[in-house]
Design a protein around this motif. Structure first.
Motif, short mmCIF file in Angstrom:
data_model
loop_
_atom_site.label_atom_id
_atom_site.label_comp_id
_atom_site.label_asym_id
_atom_site.label_seq_id
_atom_site.Cartn_x
_atom_site.Cartn_y
_atom_site.Cartn_z
N UNK A 1 0.86 -1.17 0.00
CA UNK A 1 0.00 0.00 0.00
C UNK A 1 0.90 1.23 0.00
N UNK A 2 0.58 2.17 -0.84
CA UNK A 2 1.33 3.43 -0.88
C UNK A 2 0.54 4.55 -0.23
N UNK A 3 -0.57 4.19 0.38
CA UNK A 3 -1.43 5.18 1.01
C UNK A 3 -1.17 5.19 2.52
N UNK A 4 -2.24 5.15 3.31
CA UNK A 4 -2.11 5.29 4.76
C UNK A 4 -1.45 4.10 5.45
N UNK A 5 -1.40 2.95 4.79
CA UNK A 5 -0.84 1.75 5.42
C UNK A 5 0.57 1.41 4.96
N UNK B 1 4.84 -2.61 4.78
CA UNK B 1 6.28 -2.88 4.71
C UNK B 1 6.69 -3.78 5.88
N UNK B 2 6.19 -3.47 7.05
CA UNK B 2 6.48 -4.27 8.24
C UNK B 2 6.00 -5.72 8.05
N UNK B 3 4.80 -5.88 7.52
CA UNK B 3 4.25 -7.23 7.29
C UNK B 3 5.14 -8.03 6.33
N UNK B 4 5.52 -7.40 5.24
CA UNK B 4 6.36 -8.08 4.25
C UNK B 4 7.72 -8.42 4.81
N UNK B 5 8.31 -7.49 5.55
CA UNK B 5 9.60 -7.75 6.21
C UNK B 5 9.51 -8.98 7.11
N UNK B 6 8.48 -8.98 7.93
CA UNK B 6 8.33 -10.05 8.91
C UNK B 6 8.17 -11.41 8.25
N UNK C 1 0.32 -8.19 -3.59
CA UNK C 1 -0.96 -7.64 -4.04
C UNK C 1 -1.18 -6.28 -3.40
N UNK C 2 -1.96 -5.46 -4.06
CA UNK C 2 -2.32 -4.17 -3.49
C UNK C 2 -3.30 -4.39 -2.36
N UNK C 3 -3.01 -3.80 -1.23
CA UNK C 3 -3.87 -3.93 -0.05
C UNK C 3 -5.17 -3.19 -0.33
N UNK C 4 -6.27 -3.95 -0.41
CA UNK C 4 -7.55 -3.29 -0.72
C UNK C 4 -8.09 -2.52 0.47
N UNK C 5 -8.90 -1.52 0.16
CA UNK C 5 -9.51 -0.72 1.22
C UNK C 5 -10.71 -1.43 1.83
N UNK C 6 -11.41 -2.20 1.04
CA UNK C 6 -12.67 -2.80 1.49
C UNK C 6 -12.59 -4.32 1.67
N UNK C 7 -11.43 -4.89 1.83
CA UNK C 7 -11.34 -6.32 2.06
C UNK C 7 -11.52 -7.16 0.81
N UNK C 8 -11.36 -6.57 -0.36
CA UNK C 8 -11.53 -7.28 -1.62
C UNK C 8 -10.21 -7.93 -2.02
#
Length: 156
Positions: free
Chosen positions: A29-33, A38-43, A67-74
């Motif tokens: 995600x390049x937005x608010x997350x 990045x932390x999730x992928x690192x881990x 994958x792009x982190x969706x805003x609505x759980x899609x």
């Protein structure tokens, strides 16, 4: 085994013994997350390598499914179903999706593989000894889960 030229040479020679695959699921995600993804992928990256080493000859570690982190759980379920079809046709009996994205847990029933969701830890903020301790504990939990799945199929 990893998805490298050297390991894939070994894979083709020992394919009948390799029945398990790990597909890391890594959100972007390049937005608010941004920091969180990045932390999730690192881990997840830190976790998969000791698992691959421990089970070399039994499992194949694939490159991360990003994958792009969706805003609505899609979440991209259809793409993973395509992966599953290909992996099953290639002789893999066990498919483990390793992720820190909690949303995948709600989608596990739509998949044939197993979602292994490990809450991420800001691993780079810890010193080396603490980092290794954290990772060892998490790897033990995942190893137990793998072993349990393998044992269950022997009993059926």
């Amino acid at each position: 085994m990893k998805w490298t030229g050297e390991d894939m040479d070994m894979f083709t020679r020992a394919k009948e013994y390799i029945d398990t695959v790990i597909l890391p699921l890594c959100p972007v995600s390049f937005q608010e997350n941004l920091d969180r993804t990045v932390e999730m992928t690192d881990y997840i990256s830190f976790l998969v390598h000791p698992l691959e080493k421990q089970f070399k000859g039994r499992l194949l570690l694939l490159p991360s499914f990003t994958y792009l982190k969706p805003k609505e759980g899609d979440l991209p379920i259809e793409l993973l179903l395509n992966w599953e079809e290909e992996l099953r046709a290639s002789g893999f009996n066990y498919i483990f999706y390793l992720t820190s994205d909690q949303e995948w847990q709600t989608k596990e029933s739509a998949l044939n593989g197993s979602i292994v969701c490990m809450p991420s830890v800001p691993i780079r903020k810890h010193d080396l000894n603490d980092r290794n301790t954290i990772l060892e504990d998490q790897v033990k939990q995942i190893r137990s889960l793998f072993t349990e799945k393998w044992q269950q199929s022997k009993q059926v």
